[in-house]
Design an enzyme around this catalytic site. Sequence first.
Site, PDB file in Angstrom:
ATOM      1  N   HIS B  59       9.114  89.567  48.814  1.00 63.03           N
ATOM      2  CA  HIS B  59       7.762  89.534  48.249  1.00 63.03           C
ATOM      3  C   HIS B  59       7.711  90.003  46.806  1.00 63.03           C
ATOM      4  O   HIS B  59       6.651  90.366  46.308  1.00 63.03           O
ATOM      5  CB  HIS B  59       6.827  90.432  49.060  1.00 63.03           C
ATOM      6  CG  HIS B  59       6.715  90.102  50.504  1.00 63.03           C
ATOM      7  ND1 HIS B  59       6.203  88.912  50.951  1.00 63.03           N
ATOM      8  CD2 HIS B  59       7.041  90.812  51.618  1.00 63.03           C
ATOM      9  CE1 HIS B  59       6.210  88.908  52.283  1.00 63.03           C
ATOM     10  NE2 HIS B  59       6.716  90.039  52.711  1.00 63.03           N
ATOM     11  N   HIS B 221       3.619  85.953  55.395  1.00 65.70           N
ATOM     12  CA  HIS B 221       4.804  85.621  56.185  1.00 65.70           C
ATOM     13  C   HIS B 221       4.564  84.332  56.958  1.00 65.70           C
ATOM     14  O   HIS B 221       5.279  84.022  57.906  1.00 65.70           O
ATOM     15  CB  HIS B 221       5.137  86.732  57.176  1.00 65.70           C
ATOM     16  CG  HIS B 221       5.146  88.088  56.567  1.00 65.70           C
ATOM     17  ND1 HIS B 221       4.051  88.908  56.565  1.00 65.70           N
ATOM     18  CD2 HIS B 221       6.121  88.756  55.906  1.00 65.70           C
ATOM     19  CE1 HIS B 221       4.348  90.039  55.937  1.00 65.70           C
ATOM     20  NE2 HIS B 221       5.593  89.967  55.522  1.00 65.70           N
TER      21      HIS B 221
END
Lengths: 336, 336
Positions: B59, B221
């Site tokens: 991320h 996700h």
Amino acid sequence: MIAMKKFLNKPETFVEEMLEGIYAAHPEVTHAGDDPHCFVTANPVPGKVGIVTGGGSGHLPLFLGYVGEGMLDGAGVGGVFQSPSSDQILQVTRHVDQGAGVLYLYGNYSGDLMNFDMAGELAELEDIETATVVGNDDVASSKPGEEHKRRGVAGIVFLYKVAGAAAAEMKPLSEVVRLTEKARARTRTMGVALTPCIVPEVGKPGFEIGENEMEIGMGIHGEPGITRKALEPADAVVDEMMARIFAEQDYAPGDEVAILVNGLGGTPMEELYIFYRRLAQLFAEKQVSVAQVWVGEFATSMEMAGASISVLHLDDELKPLVARGANTPFFKHIAA
Amino acid sequence: MIAMKKFLNKPETFVEEMLEGIYAAHPEVTHAGDDPHCFVTANPVPGKVGIVTGGGSGHLPLFLGYVGEGMLDGAGVGGVFQSPSSDQILQVTRHVDQGAGVLYLYGNYSGDLMNFDMAGELAELEDIETATVVGNDDVASSKPGEEHKRRGVAGIVFLYKVAGAAAAEMKPLSEVVRLTEKARARTRTMGVALTPCIVPEVGKPGFEIGENEMEIGMGIHGEPGITRKALEPADAVVDEMMARIFAEQDYAPGDEVAILVNGLGGTPMEELYIFYRRLAQLFAEKQVSVAQVWVGEFATSMEMAGASISVLHLDDELKPLVARGANTPFFKHIAA
């Protein structure tokens, strides 16, 4: 076929709406006159050499993103992958001229060369002195000794940094030119692409790269590279790219460099740091120390996956210029 | 099927090699003890409340990228999309504790909750005071009134900024918690995804999104969103996302906000500014002024194409904390 999945309203207003967003977000930049393509700082510095760049859209932060404190003063903004017009460059030139002359600093592409040259001639008629340094850092695009044929790619950010810092220190135009040319002679870039990108008005990729292939040396508009082959481990890719840079620049133990690891748009930052890990090893082996490292997206091709590595061989004059602080909407460098 | 085109050496060393690259590039961060997953500032400030975050890799700049001056002090770094262990968080906690206690500030995911809670209990046994604020800004993941069920996404950057600034001003832990909770209550995020991403060890996308489809509200996700439908013009996408935020936060004329337009990884910056153009129009219509705008990649899902919009409803207390300078390897904010 890769579908065009872009957030946009109409392909034909892509650039204008992007510019509207940028102007709305960043009051420190504005446009000269009515044309939003004439991108300039809102805070010109009296008596300072003006620095103007320009080129096609689709490469953010390039080109306009470097207009700001300690960097550039203006940018002609073209359509996607298209040069700005000579008239737009002239308007920018008039606006940023503060009596100390204007440096044109842009990448080596025929449309840009033509339009900047024409703008420079028109500016001279108005008694605005201009000088030109053309970025040509892309090792892949011509052999050594023919640097003037090479494309300008991400390494131009180092030239912006050096020129911008020299101008911010109120050096005269001739000195800004000398330092920028020196930085150019000591900057090399190699790139690698994994996927194409899509020009909004075209709506599909201009070329394809095989499912497991990479192209080493591909240009930021998809210009042909040196070799297309199966994707290799990251370290091997870096080694192959760096072999070409090491072949051209003599780094002696104790020397210092600045390194830019640039993502072309679609490549995650995680992978750029895996590249940098290998670069740190290679320079440590040579006992060359890395004085500045910038990792991120500096010169993109919209959603193209891929990366480039730029190295500036520092010396005592260039090092403090690269280290100097800068603050633009897209590039913030805080001096240590 | 989308092939995995990533620059890496081996999927199983992806995170470790990324970390090696980050440590090599940025001497202002280091690891506590031998474990590179225990990411901490190299320059702790004596007497300051420590702020620790953590979460899965994949991320960047989240989570570790916000460790630095004016922001966070440490981060537990998990595998791709996996929580760090309680032991790793505990090691980070010990290292960053400067006698004023430690704030745990992370996103609302079950693995992270479990491991941070356990680390906090172990830290208390060592007489380190801890407090917890869990980011839950994702409007799409639960209905109003059930904010505690919501996922934490890019809006946590505002919480980092507020907490980091409050701690940098040497406020006590209770006050840092109060201000961070206030920022949380006033922060909302909505996201939209266009493509999936690929976890290196899996090697293929965990799901697919149709060629002309978008999914509004998808998590970082790939968690299910609110609606999947044909891709619409950018303005319509922004309007649909903002309708959900406007429904939850009352903005009165004269109010001020901070806005974060976040790219999920594969979406070009040009498109994020086309989003911001529309946002500027919407807030201008409401006579709400935008005091801070950050556009770029702040919380990604590797190569996922998509974007999110986060809005922090400022007040007199929060505004100067958001405006305060910060300097981390991945986030530089220069106070005006």
